[in-house]
Scaffold this active site. Structure first.
Site, mmCIF file in Angstrom:
data_model
loop_
_atom_site.group_PDB
_atom_site.id
_atom_site.type_symbol
_atom_site.label_atom_id
_atom_site.label_comp_id
_atom_site.label_asym_id
_atom_site.label_seq_id
_atom_site.Cartn_x
_atom_site.Cartn_y
_atom_site.Cartn_z
ATOM 1 N N ASN A 208 0.859 -1.193 0.000
ATOM 2 C CA ASN A 208 0.000 0.000 0.000
ATOM 3 C C ASN A 208 0.889 1.235 0.000
ATOM 4 O O ASN A 208 2.115 1.131 -0.020
ATOM 5 C CB ASN A 208 -0.943 -0.033 1.207
ATOM 6 N N ASP A 277 -3.965 -6.595 4.790
ATOM 7 C CA ASP A 277 -4.943 -7.513 5.393
ATOM 8 C C ASP A 277 -4.836 -8.920 4.821
ATOM 9 O O ASP A 277 -5.204 -9.889 5.472
ATOM 10 C CB ASP A 277 -6.369 -6.978 5.160
ATOM 11 N N LYS A 287 10.012 -16.448 -10.937
ATOM 12 C CA LYS A 287 9.191 -15.378 -11.506
ATOM 13 C C LYS A 287 8.042 -16.002 -12.320
ATOM 14 O O LYS A 287 8.281 -16.903 -13.133
ATOM 15 C CB LYS A 287 10.072 -14.508 -12.411
ATOM 16 N N LYS A 335 -13.374 0.367 15.038
ATOM 17 C CA LYS A 335 -12.066 -0.296 15.172
ATOM 18 C C LYS A 335 -11.551 -0.173 16.605
ATOM 19 O O LYS A 335 -10.982 -1.117 17.159
ATOM 20 C CB LYS A 335 -11.062 0.316 14.185
ATOM 21 N N LYS A 339 -11.168 -3.786 18.327
ATOM 22 C CA LYS A 339 -9.776 -4.237 18.514
ATOM 23 C C LYS A 339 -9.291 -3.951 19.934
ATOM 24 O O LYS A 339 -8.112 -4.136 20.238
ATOM 25 C CB LYS A 339 -8.873 -3.589 17.467
HETATM 26 N N1 CTP Z 1 -3.814 -3.491 11.999
HETATM 27 C C1 CTP Z 1 -3.067 -4.513 12.493
HETATM 28 N N2 CTP Z 1 -3.003 -5.696 11.807
HETATM 29 C C2 CTP Z 1 -3.679 -5.859 10.663
HETATM 30 C C3 CTP Z 1 -4.453 -4.797 10.143
HETATM 31 C C4 CTP Z 1 -4.502 -3.611 10.841
HETATM 32 O O1 CTP Z 1 -2.462 -4.376 13.545
HETATM 33 N N3 CTP Z 1 -3.602 -7.024 10.020
HETATM 34 C C5 CTP Z 1 -3.890 -2.240 12.761
HETATM 35 C C6 CTP Z 1 -3.255 -1.051 12.051
HETATM 36 O O2 CTP Z 1 -1.869 -0.940 12.351
HETATM 37 C C7 CTP Z 1 -4.056 0.122 12.616
HETATM 38 C C8 CTP Z 1 -5.427 -0.482 12.871
HETATM 39 O O3 CTP Z 1 -5.236 -1.899 12.939
HETATM 40 O O4 CTP Z 1 -3.544 0.568 13.841
HETATM 41 C C9 CTP Z 1 -6.447 -0.180 11.822
HETATM 42 O O5 CTP Z 1 -5.927 -0.575 10.565
HETATM 43 P P1 CTP Z 1 -6.882 -0.631 9.303
HETATM 44 O O6 CTP Z 1 -6.126 -1.153 8.127
HETATM 45 O O7 CTP Z 1 -7.539 0.696 9.180
HETATM 46 O O8 CTP Z 1 -7.945 -1.675 9.829
HETATM 47 P P2 CTP Z 1 -8.645 -2.883 9.181
HETATM 48 O O9 CTP Z 1 -9.204 -3.666 10.327
HETATM 49 O O10 CTP Z 1 -7.720 -3.599 8.264
HETATM 50 O O11 CTP Z 1 -9.857 -2.239 8.414
HETATM 51 P P3 CTP Z 1 -10.156 -1.942 6.878
HETATM 52 O O12 CTP Z 1 -11.352 -2.745 6.603
HETATM 53 O O13 CTP Z 1 -10.406 -0.473 6.843
HETATM 54 O O14 CTP Z 1 -8.931 -2.378 6.087
#
Ligand code: CTP
Length: 404
Positions: A208, A277, A287, A335, A339
């Protein structure tokens, strides 16, 4: 933070004097006000006009003909300064200061002030290793001067060794630290930053746009404020901040492992990383060739690192981030709760001045009690300090951070 800080920069006569020009530029760019004092020898290496132009102020060179607005320069400059920096500091300056000799404007001013003072030695390696110079450095440290370690590398005299002026970003960092309150002393801070990369084959990966700037700013700010900082970073092109430990990882799984090994000791965990994610289910050793065709990429979910910590009822403070394109506050609140974070920092990709690659941010801080604080657009380092300020208020409510 260097914005509006008043720095008196002393320059002594060593070949590294020209680097004081770059340091001055950096300080001015960061919003500091700079006044320059040069020794007579320094003016042989770099001109007062150069320093006057860059510092946008008078340059003081002579004890007996004070320039412009100050009558008694050594007293006025001492009153003006929030901090003093001597860069480069020769063995001669260090020796005079350690012995209480005030025979020019710089030494007189340094001795007639009680502000935080940073000495940045630069000299030949043998001179630096000289036991008398080393004793003088020890003496200065004993009396409360902050004396930087010289950098190692090629020296002007064509030898290689210790004695180089530290790099300008390292000096800037030390000045920030000098001016910061040490209100995070005793805290163990774990920061994650940057993106992760999820490989598909040896040349391709999913990632990303995260630059790591916000996480690096948080790590630097916590370190300046006296915390012991561990930074776990995904792949970033930024210069590494001065912290106690940096672990570079590539994938979300590696970040997960690095965090899990260390989170229990942390009194504050800040998860600024943009963790992927999902990862490709299988990674090809070779490759992937175009002519073989690719029907699709099967993905496997990555562990949610912050949720895993939240589930473990960690006793320190856990801060997460949410970067959204719509319904910012609703997503951030969800979140925060799901979390089990103590605080979330919400920022929108749609907001001018916020985003992954920018040097500024516009954030809203929401804590567990529902308290919400929207910050104006400011630099990421300023934002980092405001986030840490808010952590302090949470800490007061929650009791001492890190109680186990
Ligand atoms: N985070 C994490 N581990 C993951 C994904 C996210 O620790 N696998 C943490 C990020 O570092 C951040 C928080 O969760 O502090 C929110 O991340 P975000 O990507 O916005 O959350 P997601 O749950 O992945 O939601 P989205 O559906 O928006 O991707």
């Amino acid at each position: 933070m260097l914005k509006d800080k008043k720095i008196v920069l002393g320059i002594t006569g060593g070949i590294a004097a020209y680097k004081a020009a770059e340091l001055t530029r950096g300080l001015i760019k960061a919003g500091a006000q700079v006044r320059v004092i040069m020794t007579k020898s320094a003016t042989k290496f770099i001109t007062p006009l150069t320093m006057q132009t860059l510092s946008q102020g008078p340059v003081y060179t002579d004890m007996f003909s004070p320039a412009g607005e100050f009558d008694m320069a050594h007293i006025s400059l001492a009153d003006f300064a929030d901090a003093f920096v001597v860069a480069p500091a020769t063995g001669n300056l260090i020796g005079k200061l350690a012995s209480g000799i005030a025979d020019d404007l710089l030494t007189t001013t340094l001795m007639a002030q009680d502000r935080p003072t940073l000495i940045c030695p630069a000299m030949n390696d043998k001179m630096l290793a000289n036991p008398i110079v080393q004793d003088n450095i020890k003496k200065l440290r004993h009396h409360g001067y902050e004396v930087m370690e010289s950098a190692t590398g090629e020296l002007a005299c064509k030898t290689s060794g210790a004695g180089r002026l530290p790099d300008i970003p390292v000096i800037m960092d030390a000045i920030e630290s000098l001016l910061s309150p040490k209100d995070f002393a005793g805290e163990q801070v774990l920061v994650t930053a940057g993106p992760t990369q999820e490989p598909l084959d040896p040349v391709r990966y999913i990632t990303n746009l995260s630059s790591g700037k916000m996480g690096y700013a948080l790590a630097a700010a916590a370190h300046h404020r006296g915390a012991r900082v561990t930074l776990i970073s995904g792949p970033c092109t930024l210069a590494a901040p001065q912290v106690d430990e940096i672990i570079f990882v590539r994938t979300a799984l590696q970040m997960y492992e690095a965090v899990m090994e260390r989170y229990a000791k942390a009194t504050l965990i800040i998860k600024a990383a943009a963790v992927a994610d999902y990862r490709p289910k299988s990674v090809s050793d070779e490759k992937i060739k175009k002519n073989k065709g690719l029907a699709g990429i099967s993905l496997a979910p990555n562990p949610d690192i912050i949720a895993a910590i939240g589930a473990k009822k960690h006793k320190g403070i856990v801060v997460g981030f949410a970067m959204e394109t719509q319904d910012l506050l609703a997503h951030a609140r969800r979140k925060l709760t799901q979390k089990n974070m103590d605080m979330i920092v919400a920022n929108s990709l749609r907001e001018e001045g916020a985003g992954f690659q920018t040097d500024t941010n516009v954030v809203t801080i929401i804590d567990k009690s529902g308290k919400m604080l929207r910050l104006d657009k400011m630099t990421k380092i300023e934002t980092a300090h405001r986030i840490l300020d808010h952590v302090k208020t949470l800490k007061k409510k929650k009791g001492p951070v890190g109680k186990k």
